[in-house]
Design an enzyme around this catalytic site. Structure first.
Site, short mmCIF file in Angstrom:
data_model
loop_
_atom_site.label_atom_id
_atom_site.label_comp_id
_atom_site.label_asym_id
_atom_site.label_seq_id
_atom_site.Cartn_x
_atom_site.Cartn_y
_atom_site.Cartn_z
N TYR A 1 0.85 -1.20 0.00
CA TYR A 1 0.00 0.00 0.00
C TYR A 1 0.88 1.24 0.00
CZ TYR A 1 -4.15 -2.75 1.27
OH TYR A 1 -5.18 -3.64 1.27
N ARG B 1 -2.44 -12.02 3.60
CA ARG B 1 -3.78 -11.66 3.14
C ARG B 1 -3.95 -12.05 1.68
NH1 ARG B 1 -7.79 -8.16 4.15
NH2 ARG B 1 -8.70 -10.22 3.92
N TYR C 1 -0.01 -10.02 0.69
CA TYR C 1 1.02 -9.43 1.55
C TYR C 1 0.93 -10.02 2.96
CZ TYR C 1 -2.92 -6.44 2.93
OH TYR C 1 -4.14 -5.97 3.34
N HIS D 1 -7.04 -8.70 -2.61
CA HIS D 1 -8.38 -8.17 -2.36
C HIS D 1 -8.42 -6.69 -2.69
CE1 HIS D 1 -6.16 -7.37 1.35
NE2 HIS D 1 -6.96 -6.33 1.53
N HIS E 1 -10.65 -3.24 -1.38
CA HIS E 1 -11.61 -2.67 -0.43
C HIS E 1 -12.61 -1.82 -1.21
CE1 HIS E 1 -9.10 -3.69 3.14
NE2 HIS E 1 -8.10 -3.50 2.28
#
Length: 235
Positions: free
Chosen positions: A107, A156, A146, A159, A161
């Site tokens: 991110y 995770r 990640y 995905h 959000h």
């Protein structure tokens, strides 16, 4: 998201506020009965019909941005779908915001210190407003997995959000989109907080008709706001 109370009743399709395998819920789940706080007039009456004027132009192509001519690195994908109510009627004028990691699972956030590379041409954020048929559409990069420190060897799944805002500020709902055939979904505590078969509602569907030749894979993810087919939401 169209009534005056904006209640979000708990039902079997929704994750519990406390799911010990998802460690963060142990600290943040409520320990006392919830207290209902009436919404203010401002929270329940606007700004329906004015989202685009408030937010500016849509950001529907996350692979490019206005900071330069660069293009994001990774597998391009198109994510599209409809926002529907409990009777499968389209819900127009709904803000759909997305945020996600880049193709390496990183991110663009100061608290993300994983050593995967940042992509200078990818912010991982976008937003659109649904049309008269409740449709939305993004072009983006398939995010990478990640590590996230929930437990030893915790990763995770890929995905995206999604945050939805309907007729008023008090209507915000947040969920996550997963990709089919991702083996990490089965061992991810956040995904597993949603019981089966409702967990499958969080998985997008690959669609060859949405796929663009020589450019991007296509996925469909319809979002149902409530009712027996409701999309599971985050607390």
């Amino acid at each position: 998201m169209s009534d005056a109370t904006f209640d979000h009743p708990q039902d079997a399709s929704q994750p519990p506020s406390l799911f010990p395998a998802y460690r963060a819920t142990v600290l943040r789940s409520p320990r006392e009965p919830l207290v209902r706080i009436p919404h203010t007039l401002t929270e329940t009456t606007g700004p329906a019909g004015s989202w685009e004027a408030l937010m500016g132009p849509a950001i529907a192509d996350l692979t490019r941005h206005d900071r330069g001519p660069g293009v994001a690195i990774g597998q391009r994908i198109v994510v599209t779908g409809r926002v529907l109510d409990e009777a499968a009627r389209p819900v127009p004028d709904t803000v759909v915001e997305v945020w996600q990691a880049n193709a390496a699972g990183r991110y663009i956030h100061r608290r993300d210190q994983w050593d995967a590379p940042l992509d200078p041409n990818f912010t991982g954020t976008g937003r659109v407003v649904t049309d008269a048929q409740g449709r939305y559409r993004f072009t983006t990069i398939r995010p990478g997995a990640y590590p996230w420190g929930n437990h030893r060897n915790a990763w995770r799944p890929a995905h995206i959000h999604l945050s939805l805002l309907g007729p008023a500020f008090a209507t915000r709902l947040v969920t996550q989109l997963y990709f089919p055939d991702d083996p990490l979904i089965e061992i991810d505590p956040i995904a597993n907080a949603v019981p089966m078969p409702y967990r499958n509602r969080l998985v997008a569907r690959f669609d060859i008709d949405t796929t663009q030749p020589d450019y991007a894979l296509g996925y469909i993810f319809d979002i149902v706001l409530r009712g027996r087919d409701a999309t599971p939401w985050e607390h």
